[in-house]
Design a protein around this motif. Sequence first.
Motif, PDB file in Angstrom:
ATOM      1  N   ALA A   1       0.818  -1.219   0.000  1.00  0.00           N
ATOM      2  CA  ALA A   1       0.000   0.000   0.000  1.00  0.00           C
ATOM      3  C   ALA A   1       0.852   1.269   0.000  1.00  0.00           C
ATOM      4  CB  ALA A   1      -0.934  -0.009   1.208  1.00  0.00           C
ATOM      5  N   ASP A   2       2.100   1.161   0.449  1.00  0.00           N
ATOM      6  CA  ASP A   2       2.997   2.316   0.465  1.00  0.00           C
ATOM      7  C   ASP A   2       3.689   2.535  -0.877  1.00  0.00           C
ATOM      8  OD1 ASP A   2       2.495   3.017   3.113  1.00  0.00           O
ATOM      9  OD2 ASP A   2       4.056   1.679   3.885  1.00  0.00           O
ATOM     10  N   PHE A   3       3.462   1.633  -1.830  1.00  0.00           N
ATOM     11  CA  PHE A   3       4.118   1.704  -3.132  1.00  0.00           C
ATOM     12  C   PHE A   3       3.023   1.721  -4.205  1.00  0.00           C
ATOM     13  CE2 PHE A   3       6.940  -0.139  -0.085  1.00  0.00           C
ATOM     14  CZ  PHE A   3       8.193   0.405  -0.372  1.00  0.00           C
ATOM     15  N   PRO A   4       2.701   2.898  -4.744  1.00  0.00           N
ATOM     16  CA  PRO A   4       1.534   3.041  -5.634  1.00  0.00           C
ATOM     17  C   PRO A   4       1.515   2.067  -6.804  1.00  0.00           C
ATOM     18  CG  PRO A   4       2.376   5.194  -5.005  1.00  0.00           C
ATOM     19  CD  PRO A   4       3.362   4.191  -4.479  1.00  0.00           C
ATOM     20  N   ASP A   5       2.674   1.809  -7.425  1.00  0.00           N
ATOM     21  CA  ASP A   5       2.697   0.890  -8.566  1.00  0.00           C
ATOM     22  C   ASP A   5       2.243  -0.506  -8.155  1.00  0.00           C
ATOM     23  OD1 ASP A   5       3.486   2.753 -10.433  1.00  0.00           O
ATOM     24  OD2 ASP A   5       5.623   2.279 -10.276  1.00  0.00           O
ATOM     25  N   TYR A   6       2.730  -0.980  -7.008  1.00  0.00           N
ATOM     26  CA  TYR A   6       2.362  -2.318  -6.554  1.00  0.00           C
ATOM     27  C   TYR A   6       0.900  -2.369  -6.116  1.00  0.00           C
ATOM     28  CZ  TYR A   6       7.368  -3.442  -6.534  1.00  0.00           C
ATOM     29  OH  TYR A   6       8.677  -3.667  -6.890  1.00  0.00           O
ATOM     30  N   ALA A   7       0.442  -1.321  -5.460  1.00  0.00           N
ATOM     31  CA  ALA A   7      -0.954  -1.279  -5.021  1.00  0.00           C
ATOM     32  C   ALA A   7      -1.892  -1.298  -6.233  1.00  0.00           C
ATOM     33  CB  ALA A   7      -1.201  -0.038  -4.176  1.00  0.00           C
ATOM     34  N   ARG A   8      -1.524  -0.556  -7.276  1.00  0.00           N
ATOM     35  CA  ARG A   8      -2.352  -0.522  -8.487  1.00  0.00           C
ATOM     36  C   ARG A   8      -2.331  -1.870  -9.205  1.00  0.00           C
ATOM     37  NH1 ARG A   8      -0.585   1.145 -13.266  1.00  0.00           N
ATOM     38  NH2 ARG A   8       1.206   2.182 -12.290  1.00  0.00           N
ATOM     39  N   LEU A   9      -1.146  -2.488  -9.280  1.00  0.00           N
ATOM     40  CA  LEU A   9      -1.036  -3.800  -9.911  1.00  0.00           C
ATOM     41  C   LEU A   9      -1.855  -4.838  -9.155  1.00  0.00           C
ATOM     42  CD1 LEU A   9       0.132  -5.863 -11.878  1.00  0.00           C
ATOM     43  CD2 LEU A   9       2.191  -5.957 -10.444  1.00  0.00           C
ATOM     44  N   GLU A  10      -1.775  -4.813  -7.836  1.00  0.00           N
ATOM     45  CA  GLU A  10      -2.549  -5.754  -7.031  1.00  0.00           C
ATOM     46  C   GLU A  10      -4.040  -5.610  -7.313  1.00  0.00           C
ATOM     47  OE1 GLU A  10      -3.644  -6.601  -2.322  1.00  0.00           O
ATOM     48  OE2 GLU A  10      -1.963  -5.276  -2.820  1.00  0.00           O
ATOM     49  N   LYS A  11      -4.532  -4.381  -7.338  1.00  0.00           N
ATOM     50  CA  LYS A  11      -5.961  -4.134  -7.578  1.00  0.00           C
ATOM     51  C   LYS A  11      -6.360  -4.603  -8.973  1.00  0.00           C
ATOM     52  CE  LYS A  11      -9.415  -0.430  -7.183  1.00  0.00           C
ATOM     53  NZ  LYS A  11     -10.102  -0.647  -8.478  1.00  0.00           N
ATOM     54  N   GLN A  12      -5.535  -4.281  -9.967  1.00  0.00           N
ATOM     55  CA  GLN A  12      -5.845  -4.666 -11.347  1.00  0.00           C
ATOM     56  C   GLN A  12      -5.881  -6.177 -11.498  1.00  0.00           C
ATOM     57  OE1 GLN A  12      -3.079  -3.454 -14.657  1.00  0.00           O
ATOM     58  NE2 GLN A  12      -3.103  -5.677 -14.965  1.00  0.00           N
ATOM     59  N   PHE A  13      -4.883  -6.862 -10.957  1.00  0.00           N
ATOM     60  CA  PHE A  13      -4.784  -8.307 -11.152  1.00  0.00           C
ATOM     61  C   PHE A  13      -5.905  -9.041 -10.422  1.00  0.00           C
ATOM     62  CE2 PHE A  13      -2.339 -12.428 -10.429  1.00  0.00           C
ATOM     63  CZ  PHE A  13      -2.518 -12.858 -11.730  1.00  0.00           C
ATOM     64  N   VAL A  14      -6.142  -8.666  -9.181  1.00  0.00           N
ATOM     65  CA  VAL A  14      -7.150  -9.366  -8.382  1.00  0.00           C
ATOM     66  C   VAL A  14      -8.560  -9.065  -8.869  1.00  0.00           C
ATOM     67  CG1 VAL A  14      -8.144  -9.574  -6.082  1.00  0.00           C
ATOM     68  CG2 VAL A  14      -5.664  -9.537  -6.350  1.00  0.00           C
ATOM     69  N   GLU A  15      -8.835  -7.801  -9.166  1.00  0.00           N
ATOM     70  CA  GLU A  15     -10.214  -7.409  -9.494  1.00  0.00           C
ATOM     71  C   GLU A  15     -10.559  -7.547 -10.974  1.00  0.00           C
ATOM     72  OE1 GLU A  15     -11.108  -3.542  -7.972  1.00  0.00           O
ATOM     73  OE2 GLU A  15     -10.501  -4.034  -5.909  1.00  0.00           O
ATOM     74  N   ASP A  16      -9.599  -7.286 -11.854  1.00  0.00           N
ATOM     75  CA  ASP A  16      -9.899  -7.263 -13.294  1.00  0.00           C
ATOM     76  C   ASP A  16      -9.473  -8.533 -14.028  1.00  0.00           C
ATOM     77  OD1 ASP A  16     -10.843  -4.687 -12.873  1.00  0.00           O
ATOM     78  OD2 ASP A  16      -8.981  -3.736 -13.518  1.00  0.00           O
ATOM     79  N   ASP A  17      -8.272  -9.020 -13.728  1.00  0.00           N
ATOM     80  CA  ASP A  17      -7.716 -10.114 -14.530  1.00  0.00           C
ATOM     81  C   ASP A  17      -8.077 -11.502 -14.006  1.00  0.00           C
ATOM     82  OD1 ASP A  17      -6.435  -8.529 -16.478  1.00  0.00           O
ATOM     83  OD2 ASP A  17      -4.779  -8.121 -15.119  1.00  0.00           O
TER      84      ASP A  17
END
Length: 516
Positions: A401-417
Amino acid sequence: MGAGGSIPSDVTMETVKAERGKYEALLAQPEAPKYKMAVIGFTAPGGDAMNTDKDKTGVRYDSTPIANGVILAGSSCVMFDYTPDDHDGFAAKVAEFDALIVRINPGQLSAPGVVEGAQMKFDGLMRELVAKKVPVWSSPGVQTQMGAKDALTNIGHLKCGLPDTYTYFGEDSGKCAHFVGPEGMRKTCAFQPRVIKQNRGSAGFVGPEGMRKTCAFQPRVIKQNRGSAGEGIWLVWLLSKDGKKVKKADYSADDASITAAGGGGLAPYCASLGAELLEDDDMIKLMEMNDNHVEYHSLGEFLTFCVDGPSGEGAGEWKATFPGQYFKGGKEAGGQLVDQRLLPRIEEGEVRMQMVGNRMFKIIHKKPVGGLSAVGGNNEMTFYEPGAKPENPKEGVLYAADFPDYARLEKQFVEDDIPVVMPALGLGDEPLPLLWTGDFIPKNTEESPDGSDGKTDFVVGEFNCSCVGISPFGAACGPDKDLKDVPDDLFLDGYALTTLMGQKASEMLDELRAKA
């Protein structure tokens, strides 16, 4: 089965630590198990040398904690081996279970001394169970279609994929129509690579010209389907002199003005895919990912090596340890190559999403040391906890959560992919693997290929769901080792993963039963 299905409230990582000895062996089975499961292993002939995944008790080093994770979640779980000498007896035994967790290393059922055809018979039995809606983690179909390199082609239309990813399939003869002379390809192309659904919604083919087209446009990664340590994975760059392609007759290793061309769109690369084709005497730079060694060849020599190996007519002289012949046996035997865009930011490392079903357990940054590849032990790993950062964060723990790129990737992969990845791979009727990983490569955005917008996208470089090891228990692996040899902190890390696996196994069975 009886009620249950969640970890008892009095079991925490602190109780595991306090009663460690109890968790170093198989726990007592619950009196009223919710489901009945089994961890399936295999002991190959040949002793310790052929069973490098075992501890001194003869069990795979991480199988006991996996079984205990299931038990802690309220189901029963036993461990036993597949017996090729008594296949029918084994088949009768597994018919009693609600789900199987297979912990057999790839290749073990084909090892010397194993009954001929054991792998095929085992896979056939697992497929029969899957057809009866008995989960097998991971089933042969999931391992084949998710672990194969052409999975990258099939997910090209997802957010985690690259649309310009293509697969070349071999013929039964071991040849490939894309890898003969240009005129021959136009006459003999008996098949096409997979259809790629572009992000814009249209469909496209790489066409019969194959790598002569793709390598003229951008640096590429060419990946064989077999192997897991980087062998047969080649990075490919055009060679350039004064902004022009270099012919074999003009190449000299001593000419300092000859260099590997930069990114796509820069000379001598063409401006768009298909605008130009390479010729067989155009020179390329190659780097193989298993050891990062570099070779210089004409395109024709590389194509010959891919089909016929280093001894093929016109292959030139090769330093590679592994012998090419990537189409050997044809498509059914895994004879194929994937052709994907080379993402230069791979030198920053890969981001591994460690998954338990649809739940992210850990984010791991693997930075290569001494090369572009982070395979094997050639990397430094940094671990991040996924999800929201707790109100009272632990000292020394990194949170995604402290690293925006990783937080965004986590959200994209879990929710979208993840909700659509199994159908994209042709596995819509099967559950997600129980334990699996997705390795992501950073890249500049499609909107800003030069990186000027300062943003980062990530695309999948590989899925792994074939008996993924639980590394915190690694110290238990060896003929004179067991779980007592695992340090306390790693023992707890490992159990945090296996207890989650037990929970997810129960949840996925609940979901399957609800659909029945």
